[in-house]
Design a protein around this motif. Structure first.
Motif, short mmCIF file in Angstrom:
data_model
loop_
_atom_site.label_atom_id
_atom_site.label_comp_id
_atom_site.label_asym_id
_atom_site.label_seq_id
_atom_site.Cartn_x
_atom_site.Cartn_y
_atom_site.Cartn_z
N ILE A 48 7.69 3.61 15.04
CA ILE A 48 6.26 3.36 14.42
C ILE A 48 5.20 4.40 14.56
CG2 ILE A 48 4.31 1.80 14.79
CD1 ILE A 48 5.84 -0.38 16.00
N SER A 49 4.69 4.93 13.23
CA SER A 49 3.86 5.93 13.30
C SER A 49 2.75 5.77 13.61
CB SER A 49 3.86 6.38 11.75
OG SER A 49 3.09 5.47 10.97
N ALA A 50 1.79 6.63 13.85
CA ALA A 50 0.24 6.57 14.23
C ALA A 50 -0.43 5.64 13.39
CB ALA A 50 -0.24 7.91 14.68
N THR A 51 -0.25 6.11 12.00
CA THR A 51 -0.90 5.22 11.22
C THR A 51 -0.64 3.81 10.98
OG1 THR A 51 0.43 5.88 9.50
CG2 THR A 51 -1.35 7.31 9.52
N ALA A 52 0.73 3.63 11.04
CA ALA A 52 1.06 2.24 11.38
C ALA A 52 0.39 1.29 12.54
CB ALA A 52 2.77 2.17 11.30
N ALA A 84 0.81 -1.20 0.19
CA ALA A 84 -0.08 0.03 0.24
C ALA A 84 0.99 1.21 0.03
CB ALA A 84 -1.05 0.01 1.20
N LEU A 85 2.25 1.02 -0.19
CA LEU A 85 3.08 2.33 0.02
C LEU A 85 3.67 2.54 -1.31
CD1 LEU A 85 5.13 1.17 3.08
CD2 LEU A 85 3.19 2.82 3.11
N GLY A 86 4.12 3.77 -1.54
CA GLY A 86 4.55 3.99 -2.78
C GLY A 86 3.70 4.51 -3.87
N ASP A 87 4.18 5.05 -5.12
CA ASP A 87 3.32 5.28 -6.14
C ASP A 87 2.23 4.61 -6.40
OD1 ASP A 87 4.77 7.72 -6.06
OD2 ASP A 87 6.17 7.10 -7.85
N ALA A 88 2.57 3.16 -6.51
CA ALA A 88 1.28 2.28 -6.85
C ALA A 88 0.69 1.93 -5.78
CB ALA A 88 2.38 1.17 -7.80
N PHE A 109 11.90 -1.33 1.41
CA PHE A 109 10.59 -1.00 0.63
C PHE A 109 9.83 -0.11 0.98
CE2 PHE A 109 6.53 -1.87 -1.25
CZ PHE A 109 6.72 -2.35 -2.61
N PRO A 110 9.05 0.76 0.28
CA PRO A 110 9.24 0.92 -1.34
C PRO A 110 10.79 1.44 -1.58
CG PRO A 110 7.43 2.12 -0.66
CD PRO A 110 7.97 1.72 0.56
N VAL A 111 11.41 1.27 -2.74
CA VAL A 111 12.66 1.25 -3.02
C VAL A 111 12.78 2.99 -3.19
CG1 VAL A 111 14.39 1.39 -5.09
CG2 VAL A 111 12.94 -0.62 -4.44
N GLY A 112 14.02 3.27 -2.46
CA GLY A 112 14.15 4.86 -2.64
C GLY A 112 13.35 5.73 -1.24
N ILE A 129 -10.97 -2.73 5.80
CA ILE A 129 -11.03 -1.47 5.16
C ILE A 129 -9.82 -0.30 6.02
CG2 ILE A 129 -12.51 0.64 4.96
CD1 ILE A 129 -14.65 -1.57 4.58
N ALA A 130 -10.03 -0.48 7.28
CA ALA A 130 -9.22 0.44 8.19
C ALA A 130 -7.51 0.10 7.90
CB ALA A 130 -9.20 -0.19 9.52
N ALA A 131 -7.41 -1.04 7.55
CA ALA A 131 -5.79 -1.52 7.20
C ALA A 131 -5.39 -0.64 5.76
CB ALA A 131 -5.49 -2.87 6.75
N GLY A 132 -6.71 -0.54 5.00
CA GLY A 132 -6.20 0.17 3.82
C GLY A 132 -6.15 1.82 3.89
N ALA A 133 -7.02 2.22 4.83
CA ALA A 133 -7.08 3.73 5.14
C ALA A 133 -5.67 3.98 6.06
CB ALA A 133 -8.42 4.14 6.08
N PHE A 134 -5.10 3.23 6.91
CA PHE A 134 -3.96 3.51 7.46
C PHE A 134 -2.94 2.70 7.10
CE2 PHE A 134 -7.77 4.65 9.87
CZ PHE A 134 -7.49 6.09 10.43
N PRO A 135 -1.82 3.05 6.38
CA PRO A 135 -0.84 2.34 5.92
C PRO A 135 0.28 2.19 7.00
CG PRO A 135 -0.80 4.55 4.81
CD PRO A 135 -2.14 4.35 5.58
N VAL A 136 1.18 1.01 6.81
CA VAL A 136 2.23 0.82 7.62
C VAL A 136 3.55 1.75 7.13
CG1 VAL A 136 1.72 -1.54 7.91
CG2 VAL A 136 2.92 -1.10 5.86
N ASP A 137 4.42 1.65 7.79
CA ASP A 137 5.81 2.34 7.43
C ASP A 137 6.47 1.72 6.65
OD1 ASP A 137 4.83 4.42 9.45
OD2 ASP A 137 5.78 3.32 10.99
#
Length: 249
Positions: free
Chosen positions: A153-157, A79-83, A143-146, A130-138
């Protein structure tokens, strides 16, 4: 009270004398029930396809996304990165399908063991997706590259992990409760599978999240995810088949 007649029903029983709860398989819907039963079967269908869609979408991304390693990176990281929007959509759509399936399960079970809480817990699992999609991990493990890697650990993670802990617990308990219903209906093997896979899935999550399994944690959890979604699909196929004939003839 006389034992229900099994005529026309394909049911596996542990023993000939095992008490069973009647299902509606092998019957035909009355005119009043026909539309309602068709809706119920459609809703149950979402439970059949939710897991396969989630798994196929996740594995496809895992193979196509640069730098993603199935042995080291959790599917949530997709769920991270441009894609990342693809996996976010995957989470949300899967969650909505599970909620629809839970409604169908409630309608199908009607009364008796698991009729109330198994669907509710399954719906809670859908909400957790649905919550997992709304609040991504770190970002982690390269990964993601770059991307800048997280050091805390952030609040969203944290919300994402909490959603997983609650949702996976709900799924495990939902399967255990459904197993009780299946056992009462005489479907012993499917009941035993649900009763076994649900808790093992939750155990695999705990072992991965705690780091107990080390590098083997993520691959072990991937296997557990494949197993639990396969069992969930089989359980919904089974329940679909226990519904009356609704072809209108």
């Amino acid at each position: 009270m006389n034992a229900p007649d099994d005529g026309g029903r394909n049911r596996e029983t542990d023993t000939v004398n095992t008490p069973t709860i009647p299902t509606r398989a092998g019957t035909t819907s009355s005119p009043e029930e026909l539309t309602a039963d068709r809706v119920t079967k459609s809703l149950l269908g979402y439970g059949v396809i939710a897991g396969p869609i989630y798994v196929v979408a996740s594995l496809t991304q895992a193979l196509l996304r640069e730098g993603f390693d199935l042995s080291r990176h959790a599917w949530s990281q997709l769920a991270l990165g441009d894609a990342g929007w693809v996996q976010v959509t995957n989470f949300v759509v899967t969650g909505l399908m599970l909620i629809a399936a839970a409604v169908g399960l409630r309608r199908a079970l009607r009364t008796g063991p698991a009729a109330t809480w198994s669907p509710r817990l399954l719906a809670a699992f859908g909400l957790s997706m649905i919550a997992a999609g709304a609040f991504p991990v770190d970002p982690a493990g390269g990964f993601p590259v770059g991307a800048e890697q997280a050091t805390t650990i952030s609040a969203t993670a944290a919300v994402h992990m909490l959603a997983g802990a609650v949702g996976f617990s709900c799924l495990a308990v939902a399967l255990v409760l459904l197993a009780r219903r299946l056992s009462g209906e005489g479907f012993g093997r499917l009941a035993a599978t649900c009763r076994t896979v649900g808790p093992l899935f939750l155990l695999a999550f705990v072992a991965m999240a705690s780091g107990l399994l080390g590098p083997a944690g993520i691959p072990t959890f991937v296997v557990a995810v494949l197993a639990v979604f396969a069992v969930l699909s089989v359980a919904f196929v089974h329940r679909y088949r226990q519904m009356p004939n609704t072809d209108g003839r």
